[in-house]
Design an enzyme around this catalytic site. Structure first.
Site, PDB file in Angstrom:
ATOM      1  N   PRO A  71       0.794  -1.225   0.000  1.00 33.64           N
ATOM      2  CA  PRO A  71       0.000   0.000   0.000  1.00 33.64           C
ATOM      3  C   PRO A  71       0.828   1.277   0.000  1.00 33.64           C
ATOM      4  O   PRO A  71       1.877   1.362   0.626  1.00 33.64           O
ATOM      5  CB  PRO A  71      -0.837  -0.108   1.274  1.00 33.64           C
ATOM      6  CG  PRO A  71      -0.102  -1.061   2.141  1.00 33.64           C
ATOM      7  CD  PRO A  71       0.585  -2.012   1.218  1.00 33.64           C
ATOM      8  N   ASN A  72       0.311   2.234  -0.735  1.00 32.31           N
ATOM      9  CA  ASN A  72       0.822   3.601  -0.829  1.00 32.31           C
ATOM     10  C   ASN A  72       2.100   3.741  -1.651  1.00 32.31           C
ATOM     11  O   ASN A  72       2.539   4.854  -1.907  1.00 32.31           O
ATOM     12  CB  ASN A  72       1.014   4.230   0.555  1.00 32.31           C
ATOM     13  CG  ASN A  72      -0.279   4.325   1.319  1.00 32.31           C
ATOM     14  OD1 ASN A  72      -1.283   4.785   0.781  1.00 32.31           O
ATOM     15  ND2 ASN A  72      -0.293   3.865   2.549  1.00 32.31           N
ATOM     16  N   ARG A 115       4.405  11.178  -1.830  1.00 34.68           N
ATOM     17  CA  ARG A 115       4.110  10.813  -0.446  1.00 34.68           C
ATOM     18  C   ARG A 115       5.362  10.983   0.415  1.00 34.68           C
ATOM     19  O   ARG A 115       6.357  10.289   0.221  1.00 34.68           O
ATOM     20  CB  ARG A 115       3.635   9.372  -0.348  1.00 34.68           C
ATOM     21  CG  ARG A 115       3.366   8.948   1.089  1.00 34.68           C
ATOM     22  CD  ARG A 115       2.937   7.494   1.178  1.00 34.68           C
ATOM     23  NE  ARG A 115       2.750   7.141   2.564  1.00 34.68           N
ATOM     24  CZ  ARG A 115       3.277   6.075   3.142  1.00 34.68           C
ATOM     25  NH1 ARG A 115       4.007   5.238   2.433  1.00 34.68           N
ATOM     26  NH2 ARG A 115       3.066   5.835   4.407  1.00 34.68           N
ATOM     27  N   TYR A 154      10.561   9.019   1.966  1.00 34.84           N
ATOM     28  CA  TYR A 154      10.608   8.008   0.905  1.00 34.84           C
ATOM     29  C   TYR A 154      11.344   8.460  -0.353  1.00 34.84           C
ATOM     30  O   TYR A 154      11.492   7.684  -1.286  1.00 34.84           O
ATOM     31  CB  TYR A 154       9.186   7.562   0.553  1.00 34.84           C
ATOM     32  CG  TYR A 154       8.457   6.982   1.732  1.00 34.84           C
ATOM     33  CD1 TYR A 154       8.818   5.739   2.244  1.00 34.84           C
ATOM     34  CD2 TYR A 154       7.444   7.687   2.367  1.00 34.84           C
ATOM     35  CE1 TYR A 154       8.176   5.209   3.346  1.00 34.84           C
ATOM     36  CE2 TYR A 154       6.788   7.157   3.467  1.00 34.84           C
ATOM     37  CZ  TYR A 154       7.160   5.927   3.958  1.00 34.84           C
ATOM     38  OH  TYR A 154       6.524   5.406   5.049  1.00 34.84           O
ATOM     39  N   ASN A 172       8.178  -5.369  -0.935  1.00 33.69           N
ATOM     40  CA  ASN A 172       8.039  -4.253  -0.011  1.00 33.69           C
ATOM     41  C   ASN A 172       6.596  -4.295   0.474  1.00 33.69           C
ATOM     42  O   ASN A 172       5.697  -3.792  -0.190  1.00 33.69           O
ATOM     43  CB  ASN A 172       8.349  -2.916  -0.683  1.00 33.69           C
ATOM     44  CG  ASN A 172       8.329  -1.771   0.311  1.00 33.69           C
ATOM     45  OD1 ASN A 172       7.711  -1.866   1.364  1.00 33.69           O
ATOM     46  ND2 ASN A 172       8.993  -0.686  -0.023  1.00 33.69           N
ATOM     47  N   ALA A 182       3.123  -1.002   4.982  1.00 34.51           N
ATOM     48  CA  ALA A 182       2.484  -1.077   6.302  1.00 34.51           C
ATOM     49  C   ALA A 182       2.103  -2.498   6.693  1.00 34.51           C
ATOM     50  O   ALA A 182       2.108  -2.844   7.874  1.00 34.51           O
ATOM     51  CB  ALA A 182       1.254  -0.181   6.330  1.00 34.51           C
ATOM     52  N   HIS A 228       4.100  -4.790   9.248  1.00 37.81           N
ATOM     53  CA  HIS A 228       4.057  -4.619  10.701  1.00 37.81           C
ATOM     54  C   HIS A 228       2.919  -5.377  11.388  1.00 37.81           C
ATOM     55  O   HIS A 228       2.958  -5.556  12.604  1.00 37.81           O
ATOM     56  CB  HIS A 228       3.968  -3.136  11.042  1.00 37.81           C
ATOM     57  CG  HIS A 228       4.987  -2.322  10.325  1.00 37.81           C
ATOM     58  ND1 HIS A 228       6.341  -2.515  10.482  1.00 37.81           N
ATOM     59  CD2 HIS A 228       4.851  -1.350   9.400  1.00 37.81           C
ATOM     60  CE1 HIS A 228       7.001  -1.682   9.699  1.00 37.81           C
ATOM     61  NE2 HIS A 228       6.117  -0.955   9.028  1.00 37.81           N
ATOM     62  N   ASP A 283       2.124 -15.301   6.247  1.00 37.54           N
ATOM     63  CA  ASP A 283       1.856 -16.709   5.960  1.00 37.54           C
ATOM     64  C   ASP A 283       1.969 -17.012   4.466  1.00 37.54           C
ATOM     65  O   ASP A 283       2.448 -18.083   4.081  1.00 37.54           O
ATOM     66  CB  ASP A 283       0.477 -17.112   6.492  1.00 37.54           C
ATOM     67  CG  ASP A 283       0.446 -17.212   8.006  1.00 37.54           C
ATOM     68  OD1 ASP A 283       1.524 -17.151   8.654  1.00 37.54           O
ATOM     69  OD2 ASP A 283      -0.665 -17.348   8.556  1.00 37.54           O
ATOM     70  N   GLU A 343      13.001  -8.988   1.517  1.00 30.82           N
ATOM     71  CA  GLU A 343      12.109  -7.920   1.989  1.00 30.82           C
ATOM     72  C   GLU A 343      12.850  -6.596   1.854  1.00 30.82           C
ATOM     73  O   GLU A 343      14.001  -6.484   2.284  1.00 30.82           O
ATOM     74  CB  GLU A 343      11.737  -8.182   3.450  1.00 30.82           C
ATOM     75  CG  GLU A 343      10.816  -7.158   4.058  1.00 30.82           C
ATOM     76  CD  GLU A 343      10.525  -7.438   5.529  1.00 30.82           C
ATOM     77  OE1 GLU A 343       9.786  -6.641   6.130  1.00 30.82           O
ATOM     78  OE2 GLU A 343      11.035  -8.425   6.088  1.00 30.82           O
ATOM     79  N   HIS A 350      12.587  -2.265   2.289  1.00 24.21           N
ATOM     80  CA  HIS A 350      11.917  -1.058   2.782  1.00 24.21           C
ATOM     81  C   HIS A 350      12.735   0.143   2.347  1.00 24.21           C
ATOM     82  O   HIS A 350      13.961   0.139   2.494  1.00 24.21           O
ATOM     83  CB  HIS A 350      11.788  -1.066   4.305  1.00 24.21           C
ATOM     84  CG  HIS A 350      10.921  -2.165   4.813  1.00 24.21           C
ATOM     85  ND1 HIS A 350       9.546  -2.078   4.815  1.00 24.21           N
ATOM     86  CD2 HIS A 350      11.227  -3.392   5.291  1.00 24.21           C
ATOM     87  CE1 HIS A 350       9.047  -3.213   5.291  1.00 24.21           C
ATOM     88  NE2 HIS A 350      10.049  -4.019   5.578  1.00 24.21           N
ATOM     89  N   LEU A 351      12.087   1.154   1.814  1.00 20.08           N
ATOM     90  CA  LEU A 351      12.787   2.357   1.365  1.00 20.08           C
ATOM     91  C   LEU A 351      13.442   3.091   2.531  1.00 20.08           C
ATOM     92  O   LEU A 351      14.585   3.523   2.430  1.00 20.08           O
ATOM     93  CB  LEU A 351      11.810   3.294   0.648  1.00 20.08           C
ATOM     94  CG  LEU A 351      11.208   2.753  -0.645  1.00 20.08           C
ATOM     95  CD1 LEU A 351      10.036   3.604  -1.078  1.00 20.08           C
ATOM     96  CD2 LEU A 351      12.265   2.691  -1.722  1.00 20.08           C
ATOM     97  N   SER A 352      12.710   3.224   3.626  1.00 19.99           N
ATOM     98  CA  SER A 352      13.236   3.933   4.792  1.00 19.99           C
ATOM     99  C   SER A 352      13.823   2.923   5.781  1.00 19.99           C
ATOM    100  O   SER A 352      13.574   1.721   5.681  1.00 19.99           O
ATOM    101  CB  SER A 352      12.118   4.735   5.468  1.00 19.99           C
ATOM    102  OG  SER A 352      11.153   3.863   6.032  1.00 19.99           O
ATOM    103  N   ARG A 391      12.539   4.782  12.801  1.00 22.88           N
ATOM    104  CA  ARG A 391      11.270   5.497  12.718  1.00 22.88           C
ATOM    105  C   ARG A 391      10.410   5.209  13.947  1.00 22.88           C
ATOM    106  O   ARG A 391      10.919   4.774  14.973  1.00 22.88           O
ATOM    107  CB  ARG A 391      10.561   5.103  11.413  1.00 22.88           C
ATOM    108  CG  ARG A 391      11.418   5.528  10.200  1.00 22.88           C
ATOM    109  CD  ARG A 391      10.723   5.396   8.907  1.00 22.88           C
ATOM    110  NE  ARG A 391       9.500   6.203   8.881  1.00 22.88           N
ATOM    111  CZ  ARG A 391       8.507   5.971   8.042  1.00 22.88           C
ATOM    112  NH1 ARG A 391       8.572   4.979   7.170  1.00 22.88           N
ATOM    113  NH2 ARG A 391       7.435   6.724   8.061  1.00 22.88           N
ATOM    114  N   ARG A 419       6.893   0.688  13.744  1.00 23.40           N
ATOM    115  CA  ARG A 419       7.497   0.260  12.476  1.00 23.40           C
ATOM    116  C   ARG A 419       8.749  -0.601  12.677  1.00 23.40           C
ATOM    117  O   ARG A 419       9.293  -1.135  11.718  1.00 23.40           O
ATOM    118  CB  ARG A 419       7.874   1.473  11.620  1.00 23.40           C
ATOM    119  CG  ARG A 419       6.701   2.288  11.172  1.00 23.40           C
ATOM    120  CD  ARG A 419       7.162   3.376  10.214  1.00 23.40           C
ATOM    121  NE  ARG A 419       6.161   4.403  10.061  1.00 23.40           N
ATOM    122  CZ  ARG A 419       5.165   4.365   9.186  1.00 23.40           C
ATOM    123  NH1 ARG A 419       5.027   3.334   8.387  1.00 23.40           N
ATOM    124  NH2 ARG A 419       4.302   5.352   9.115  1.00 23.40           N
TER     125      ARG A 419
END
Length: 143
Positions: free
Chosen positions: A9-10, A17, A22, A73, A76, A79, A86, A97, A99-101, A106, A110
């Site tokens: 998402p996002n 954003r 990001y 990625n 959200a 978390h 699963d 996996e 993650h940009l940040s 953070r 997170r």
């Protein structure tokens, strides 16, 4: 070798954003980066983004059925989504996996990813370069 690059998402809002978190790279730029890296490495890269959890689950199931590697990625969902975790556990090929940040620098909520425990590796905090590194890693493992 087929690699699924799946985004939660996002992430379709990249570039607009929270650019201070990001970056300013757009989602279209990210897609091009992954496609170009895939071409350079001889990978068949399938890139998708969704804001619908059930759609991501279907793509993870597809990757599991095909024995394909995944760069994920989960955004959200990393978390709290046991369903995504699963589905990742069903994968038979490596999962990276991304993650940009730096999720560990953070907000406290997170800091933990339910996906990380079933991932082959985790890259965070390197911006879109994390995707390029993940693809390089998967290509090297296949050799």
């Amino acid at each position: 070798m087929r690699v699924y690059v799946l985004n939660g998402p996002n992430l379709g809002r990249l570039g607009t954003r929270q650019p201070e978190v990001y970056g300013t790279t757009t989602y279209a730029d990210l897609v091009e980066l992954c496609q170009q890296t895939g071409r350079e490495l001889g990978l068949e890269v399938v890139i998708r983004q969704t804001d619908a959890e059930h759609e991501l689950l279907g793509w993870l199931h597809e990757a599991a059925d095909l024995g394909a590697c995944v760069v994920l990625n989960p955004a959200a969902w990393s978390h709290y989504s046991i369903a995504v975790r699963d589905a990742c556990a069903l994968l038979r090929a490596p999962l990276v996996e991304v993650h940009l940040s730096n999720i560990h620098a953070r907000e406290a909520f997170r800091h933990h990813s339910v996906v990380s425990a079933v991932a082959t590796g985790v890259i965070c905090g390197l911006g879109v370069d994390g995707y390029r590194l993940a693809l390089h890693h998967l290509a090297a493992r296949a050799r």
